[in-house]
Design an enzyme around this catalytic site. Structure first.
Site, PDB file in Angstrom:
ATOM      1  N   GLY A   1       0.781  -1.241   0.000  1.00 24.52           N
ATOM      2  CA  GLY A   1       0.000   0.000   0.000  1.00 24.52           C
ATOM      3  C   GLY A   1       0.805   1.279   0.000  1.00 24.52           C
TER       4      GLY A   1
ATOM      5  CG  HIS B   1       3.267  -1.747 -15.544  1.00 20.06           C
ATOM      6  ND1 HIS B   1       2.835  -2.983 -15.120  1.00 20.06           N
ATOM      7  CD2 HIS B   1       4.395  -1.959 -16.261  1.00 20.06           C
ATOM      8  CE1 HIS B   1       3.660  -3.911 -15.580  1.00 20.06           C
ATOM      9  NE2 HIS B   1       4.617  -3.321 -16.270  1.00 20.06           N
TER      10      HIS B   1
ATOM     11  CB  ALA C   1       9.847   6.736  -9.954  1.00 16.85           C
TER      12      ALA C   1
HETATM   13  C1  GAR Z   1       3.906  -1.276  -7.175  1.00 16.44           C
HETATM   14  O1  GAR Z   1       5.273  -1.271  -7.498  1.00 16.44           O
HETATM   15  C2  GAR Z   1       3.060  -1.297  -8.428  1.00 16.44           C
HETATM   16  O2  GAR Z   1       3.630  -0.592  -9.480  1.00 16.44           O
HETATM   17  C3  GAR Z   1       3.016  -2.763  -8.723  1.00 16.44           C
HETATM   18  O3  GAR Z   1       2.846  -3.376  -7.474  1.00 16.44           O
HETATM   19  C4  GAR Z   1       3.500  -2.580  -6.492  1.00 16.44           C
HETATM   20  C5  GAR Z   1       2.527  -2.342  -5.349  1.00 16.44           C
HETATM   21  O4  GAR Z   1       3.152  -1.692  -4.297  1.00 16.44           O
HETATM   22  N1  GAR Z   1       1.924  -3.082  -9.604  1.00 16.44           N
HETATM   23  C6  GAR Z   1       1.998  -4.027 -10.521  1.00 16.44           C
HETATM   24  O5  GAR Z   1       2.965  -4.729 -10.686  1.00 16.44           O
HETATM   25  C7  GAR Z   1       0.727  -4.172 -11.344  1.00 16.44           C
HETATM   26  N2  GAR Z   1       0.972  -5.025 -12.474  1.00 16.44           N
HETATM   27  P1  GAR Z   1       2.331  -0.956  -3.175  1.00 16.44           P
HETATM   28  O6  GAR Z   1       1.317  -1.961  -2.629  1.00 16.44           O
HETATM   29  O7  GAR Z   1       3.368  -0.597  -2.156  1.00 16.44           O
HETATM   30  O8  GAR Z   1       1.683   0.241  -3.789  1.00 16.44           O
END
Ligand code: GAR
Length: 213
Positions: A21, A120, A184
């Protein structure tokens, strides 16, 4: 009207995620500080106990786990209908995917036409799909990055809203690269959402056009 929604109330975001999150936290904090002129009305996770629900609780925002059903890579039909209903009941204007690891299908995308965005962790159209930072590292590219895009029926194929490059350094591991990619993400996603909510972005085919009002 602003950003295609009624001006009488604040624009409402519904955030959906599966992970820790960090994007959700950055977006919620940007709403709270006024950087994004919107409020987060609901946070949904398809993973019980996911960190994203802690991010909601820490900020006293509504966060709920909604079971995804029997499939691994998508919501089943009943679950998809429930996700739509809960987001509609919350009167969400934008659906913000923040680390949501399932594909959304036609019914969902029709319910929120051109109102679903995603982040992404690569420079699309390179490295769609899972663990994109690892794909980039394994491929040997010198730069990767992050992409904010509208969600369509394909996998990470919708019109691109914003991108930021991230260099791959000689000693990078998948973990160290993902840390810099996530830095980023926390810059670019709130900035792109602020512009979307203000109605500063229009879509023409595959092109998105940023303009100051
Ligand atoms: C993030 O790096 C996002 O870009 C990636 O999952 C992570 C979630 O992190 N999403 C994908 O790979 C979608 N295909 P978070 O839960 O800390 O935001």
């Amino acid at each position: 009207m602003k950003g295609g929604v009624n001006c009488d109330r604040k624009v409402r975001l519904g955030i959906i995620g599966s992970g820790k999150g960090s994007n959700c936290a950055a977006i919620a904090d940007a709403c709270a500080s006024g950087v994004i002129p919107a409020e987060v009305s609901i946070i949904i996770s398809d993973v019980e106990g996911a960190g994203i629900l802690d991010r909601a609780r820490e900020r006293e925002l509504l966060g709920i786990f909604l079971p995804p059903g029997k499939f691994r890579t998508k919501l089943d039909d009943d679950a998809e209908r429930l996700y739509i209903k809960i987001l509609q009941d919350a009167q969400v204007d934008w659906v913000v995917l923040a680390g949501f690891m399932r594909i959304l299908k036609g019914e969902f995308l029709r319910a929120f036409a051109q109102r679903v965005v995603n982040i992404h962790p690569a420079l699309l159209p390179s490295f769609p799909g899972l663990e994109a930072w690892k794909q980039a590292l394994d491929y040997g590219v010198k730069h990767t990055g992050v992409t904010v895009h509208f969600v369509d029926q394909g996998i990470d194929t919708g019109p691109i809203i914003a991108q930021e490059t991230v260099p791959i350094l000689p000693n990078d591991t998948a973990a160290s690269l993902h840390v810099r990619i996530q830095e980023a993400e926390r810059r670019i996603y709130p900035a792109a959402l602020a512009a979307l909510v203000r109605g500063e972005i229009t879509v023409q085919g595959r092109q998105t056009i940023w303009r100051k009002e």
